[in-house]
Design a protein around this motif. Structure first.
Motif, PDB file in Angstrom:
ATOM      1  N   ASN A 160      -5.328 -10.534   5.448  1.00 13.45           N
ATOM      2  CA  ASN A 160      -4.208  -9.713   5.910  1.00 13.45           C
ATOM      3  C   ASN A 160      -3.114  -9.703   4.849  1.00 13.45           C
ATOM      4  O   ASN A 160      -2.488 -10.725   4.571  1.00 13.45           O
ATOM      5  N   CYS A 161      -2.892  -8.564   4.241  1.00 13.79           N
ATOM      6  CA  CYS A 161      -1.904  -8.408   3.175  1.00 13.79           C
ATOM      7  C   CYS A 161      -0.797  -7.490   3.674  1.00 13.79           C
ATOM      8  O   CYS A 161      -1.054  -6.340   4.040  1.00 13.79           O
ATOM      9  N   THR A 162       0.432  -7.979   3.691  1.00 14.71           N
ATOM     10  CA  THR A 162       1.575  -7.197   4.155  1.00 14.71           C
ATOM     11  C   THR A 162       2.464  -6.839   2.977  1.00 14.71           C
ATOM     12  O   THR A 162       2.825  -7.705   2.181  1.00 14.71           O
ATOM     13  N   CYS A 163       2.799  -5.552   2.869  1.00 13.91           N
ATOM     14  CA  CYS A 163       3.635  -5.077   1.762  1.00 13.91           C
ATOM     15  C   CYS A 163       4.904  -4.438   2.308  1.00 13.91           C
ATOM     16  O   CYS A 163       4.867  -3.698   3.297  1.00 13.91           O
ATOM     17  N   ARG A 164       6.019  -4.744   1.646  1.00 11.96           N
ATOM     18  CA  ARG A 164       7.309  -4.188   2.022  1.00 11.96           C
ATOM     19  C   ARG A 164       8.028  -3.694   0.780  1.00 11.96           C
ATOM     20  O   ARG A 164       7.744  -4.131  -0.336  1.00 11.96           O
TER      21      ARG A 164
ATOM     22  N   SER B 247      14.296  -4.357   0.851  1.00 11.45           N
ATOM     23  CA  SER B 247      14.437  -3.918   2.235  1.00 11.45           C
ATOM     24  C   SER B 247      13.306  -4.513   3.060  1.00 11.45           C
ATOM     25  O   SER B 247      12.400  -5.158   2.552  1.00 11.45           O
ATOM     26  N   ASP B 248      13.380  -4.295   4.369  1.00 13.94           N
ATOM     27  CA  ASP B 248      12.354  -4.811   5.271  1.00 13.94           C
ATOM     28  C   ASP B 248      11.391  -3.722   5.726  1.00 13.94           C
ATOM     29  O   ASP B 248      10.645  -3.911   6.683  1.00 13.94           O
TER      30      ASP B 248
ATOM     31  N   PRO C  52       8.194  -1.774   6.022  1.00 15.13           N
ATOM     32  CA  PRO C  52       6.785  -1.963   5.663  1.00 15.13           C
ATOM     33  C   PRO C  52       6.256  -0.737   4.931  1.00 15.13           C
ATOM     34  O   PRO C  52       6.726   0.383   5.132  1.00 15.13           O
ATOM     35  N   VAL C  53       5.278  -0.948   4.077  1.00 14.50           N
ATOM     36  CA  VAL C  53       4.702   0.130   3.274  1.00 14.50           C
ATOM     37  C   VAL C  53       3.238   0.304   3.659  1.00 14.50           C
ATOM     38  O   VAL C  53       2.480  -0.668   3.694  1.00 14.50           O
ATOM     39  N   ASP C  54       2.861   1.543   3.949  1.00 14.46           N
ATOM     40  CA  ASP C  54       1.466   1.873   4.210  1.00 14.46           C
ATOM     41  C   ASP C  54       0.824   2.210   2.868  1.00 14.46           C
ATOM     42  O   ASP C  54       1.025   3.294   2.320  1.00 14.46           O
ATOM     43  N   CYS C  55       0.060   1.294   2.333  1.00 11.27           N
ATOM     44  CA  CYS C  55      -0.499   1.458   0.990  1.00 11.27           C
ATOM     45  C   CYS C  55      -1.740   2.344   0.954  1.00 11.27           C
ATOM     46  O   CYS C  55      -2.321   2.549  -0.112  1.00 11.27           O
ATOM     47  N   SER C  56      -2.135   2.869   2.108  1.00  8.35           N
ATOM     48  CA  SER C  56      -3.277   3.780   2.135  1.00  8.35           C
ATOM     49  C   SER C  56      -2.849   5.218   1.858  1.00  8.35           C
ATOM     50  O   SER C  56      -3.687   6.102   1.721  1.00  8.35           O
ATOM     51  N   THR C  57      -1.520   5.454   1.776  1.00 13.25           N
ATOM     52  CA  THR C  57      -1.021   6.798   1.547  1.00 13.25           C
ATOM     53  C   THR C  57       0.213   6.727   0.661  1.00 13.25           C
ATOM     54  O   THR C  57       0.611   5.653   0.198  1.00 13.25           O
ATOM     55  N   LEU C  58       0.850   7.862   0.414  1.00 17.50           N
ATOM     56  CA  LEU C  58       2.036   7.905  -0.422  1.00 17.50           C
ATOM     57  C   LEU C  58       3.250   7.364   0.329  1.00 17.50           C
ATOM     58  O   LEU C  58       3.366   7.537   1.534  1.00 17.50           O
ATOM     59  N   THR C  59       4.143   6.740  -0.403  1.00 16.93           N
ATOM     60  CA  THR C  59       5.414   6.294   0.159  1.00 16.93           C
ATOM     61  C   THR C  59       6.399   7.455   0.112  1.00 16.93           C
ATOM     62  O   THR C  59       6.373   8.265  -0.815  1.00 16.93           O
ATOM     63  N   SER C  60       7.266   7.550   1.100  1.00 14.73           N
ATOM     64  CA  SER C  60       8.202   8.661   1.141  1.00 14.73           C
ATOM     65  C   SER C  60       9.120   8.648  -0.072  1.00 14.73           C
ATOM     66  O   SER C  60       9.452   7.598  -0.623  1.00 14.73           O
ATOM     67  N   LYS C  61       9.528   9.829  -0.492  1.00 17.47           N
ATOM     68  CA  LYS C  61      10.395   9.972  -1.659  1.00 17.47           C
ATOM     69  C   LYS C  61      11.705   9.235  -1.468  1.00 17.47           C
ATOM     70  O   LYS C  61      12.240   8.638  -2.409  1.00 17.47           O
ATOM     71  N   CYS C  62      12.236   9.248  -0.253  1.00 14.97           N
ATOM     72  CA  CYS C  62      13.515   8.581   0.009  1.00 14.97           C
ATOM     73  C   CYS C  62      13.397   7.081  -0.249  1.00 14.97           C
ATOM     74  O   CYS C  62      14.252   6.481  -0.911  1.00 14.97           O
ATOM     75  N   PHE C  63      12.334   6.453   0.257  1.00 14.37           N
ATOM     76  CA  PHE C  63      12.124   5.028   0.035  1.00 14.37           C
ATOM     77  C   PHE C  63      11.893   4.728  -1.448  1.00 14.37           C
ATOM     78  O   PHE C  63      12.338   3.705  -1.968  1.00 14.37           O
ATOM     79  N   LEU C  64      11.188   5.618  -2.132  1.00 16.60           N
ATOM     80  CA  LEU C  64      10.924   5.413  -3.557  1.00 16.60           C
ATOM     81  C   LEU C  64      12.215   5.437  -4.366  1.00 16.60           C
ATOM     82  O   LEU C  64      12.435   4.592  -5.245  1.00 16.60           O
ATOM     83  N   MET C  65      13.084   6.401  -4.068  1.00 18.31           N
ATOM     84  CA  MET C  65      14.346   6.487  -4.791  1.00 18.31           C
ATOM     85  C   MET C  65      15.206   5.251  -4.539  1.00 18.31           C
ATOM     86  O   MET C  65      15.871   4.735  -5.448  1.00 18.31           O
TER      87      MET C  65
END
Length: 300
Positions: free
Chosen positions: A40-44, A48-49, A51-64
Motif C-alpha cells: 500500500n503506497c500513499t502519495c500526497r 499539503s495533505d 492525496p494524489v491519484d497516480c493512475s491519472t493526471l493531477t489537476s493543474k491547480c494542484f500542480l501549480m
C-alpha cells in the motif's frame, strides 16, 4: 547463527528499500509517497495533505501549487519596487477536488477571476472583486511547429501519432480530440470538452502536462524528455502556443478600448483643428494681400 542473522537482516533491508523505491507517483514528480502497509503506497502533494491519484493526471491547480513550494522555501530579498506577474505561474487557491477557485488573489491583495484552466478572464481588482462562477474552458487550441530540417510527414501519420500520444501518455480519450491539422511545419490540435465526467481527465490538465513536456520540464516522475515518433522518425517540436476558449466570453472591461478610442478621437480632433486654423490663416493672408493691392490701385 550470527552470519545467518546478518544475511536475513540484509535481505529484509533490501526488500524494504525496494518497496520504498517502488513507492513513487508515476504521473507526478512532486508527490511525496510513503509505504504505509504491505503493498500500500500513499502519495500526497508536497506541502499539503491532498492525496494524489497516480493512475491519472493531477489537476493543474494542484500542480501549480506544488510548483510554488520550492520558491517559498528558498526566498531571497525582494526589491521594494519589484513587479509581481500574476498572469504566469502563481500560487492558486484550489478546491478540495483540485479545481481552481473562481477568484484568485496574490500577496498584494490584487484579485481576478479565472476559468477552469486557471487563466485570467477579467480585469484585476481588489479584495472586493466578486466572481460568481467558475467558467468552463471547453475549447483548447494547440499550435506547434517542428524543426524545418525535419522531413514533412503525411497528414494521416501525424494525426495517428499525436492521437496515440494524447491517449497513452495523457489518458485523454480520442473523442475529446476534435481535429488535428498539419500544414508543414505547423501542426494545429483542437481539444473539445463541454463537460468533464468524473472518470475523464480535463483537457486543461492535458494541455498543461503537454506544455511542461515540450518545455523539457516534465511532471511525470521519470522526467524523461518527450519524444514523438511518426513512423519511426522523430517529430522535433520547436515552438508551442496554447489558446483557451471559454463557454462564456471573457469579462474584460472596455477601459483599455475606450482609452484607445479616446486617443484616436483626440488625434483626429487636433488634426482637424490645426487644419482649420491653417486654412483660416491662409485665407486671412490672402484677404490682407488683396486689400493692400486695392489700396495701392486707388492711390495711383
Amino acid at each position: 547463527m550470527e552470519p545467518l542473522f546478518g544475511v536475513v537482516l540484509a535481505l529484509i533491508l533490501a526488500v524494504a528499500s525496494a518497496a520504498n523505491d517502488s513507492c513513487t507517483c508515476a504521473t507526478n514528480k512532486w508527490a511525496v509517497c510513503a509505504q504505509d502497509g504491505p503493498g500500500n503506497c500513499t502519495c500526497r502533494l508536497e506541502g499539503s495533505d491532498h492525496p494524489v491519484d497516480c493512475s491519472t493526471l493531477t489537476s493543474k491547480c494542484f500542480l501549480m501549487k506544488a510548483e510554488m513550494m520550492p520558491l517559498k522555501e528558498k526566498r531571497l530579498w525582494r526589491p521594494p519596487h519589484g513587479l509581481l506577474d500574476s498572469d504566469g505561474i502563481y500560487n492558486p487557491d484550489c478546491e478540495e477536488s483540485g479545481a481552481f477557485k473562481a477568484r484568485q488573489c496574490n500577496q498584494s491583495s490584487t484579485c481576478w477571476c479565472v476559468n477552469t484552466a486557471g487563466v485570467r478572464r477579467t480585469e484585476k481588482g481588489g479584495r472586493s472583486l466578486r466572481c460568481s462562477e467558475l467558467v468552463r474552458t471547453r475549447w483548447i487550441y494547440i499550435e506547434l511547429t517542428h524543426k524545418r530540417n525535419s522531413n514533412a510527414f503525411h497528414v494521416a501519420d501525424v494525426t495517428r501519432a499525436l492521437t496515440q500520444l494524447f491517449e497513452s501518455r495523457y489518458k485523454l480519450r480520442p473523442k475529446y480530440i476534435a481535429a488535428i491539422k498539419y500544414d508543414p511545419p505547423l501542426i494545429q490540435i483542437r481539444l473539445h470538452q463541454n463537460k468533464k465526467p468524473r472518470w475523464d481527465v480535463d483537457i486543461a490538465d492535458v494541455a498543461y502536462y503537454f506544455e511542461k513536456d515540450v518545455n523539457n520540464d516534465s511532471v511525470f516522475h521519470s522526467n524523461s524528455k518527450l519524444t514523438v515518433s511518426v513512423n519511426g522518425d522523430a517529430l522535433a517540436i520547436e515552438k508551442l502556443w496554447i489558446y483557451y476558449v471559454d463557454e462564456k466570453p471573457p469579462e474584460f472591461c472596455m477601459r483599455q478600448l475606450a482609452a484607445g478610442i479616446s486617443a484616436v478621437v483626440t488625434v483626429v480632433l487636433l488634426t482637424a483643428g490645426v487644419g482649420i486654423a491653417v486654412l483660416l490663416i491662409l485665407r486671412w493672408q490672402r484677404t490682407r494681400t488683396y486689400k493692400k493691392f486695392e489700396c495701392k490701385e486707388m492711390r495711383e
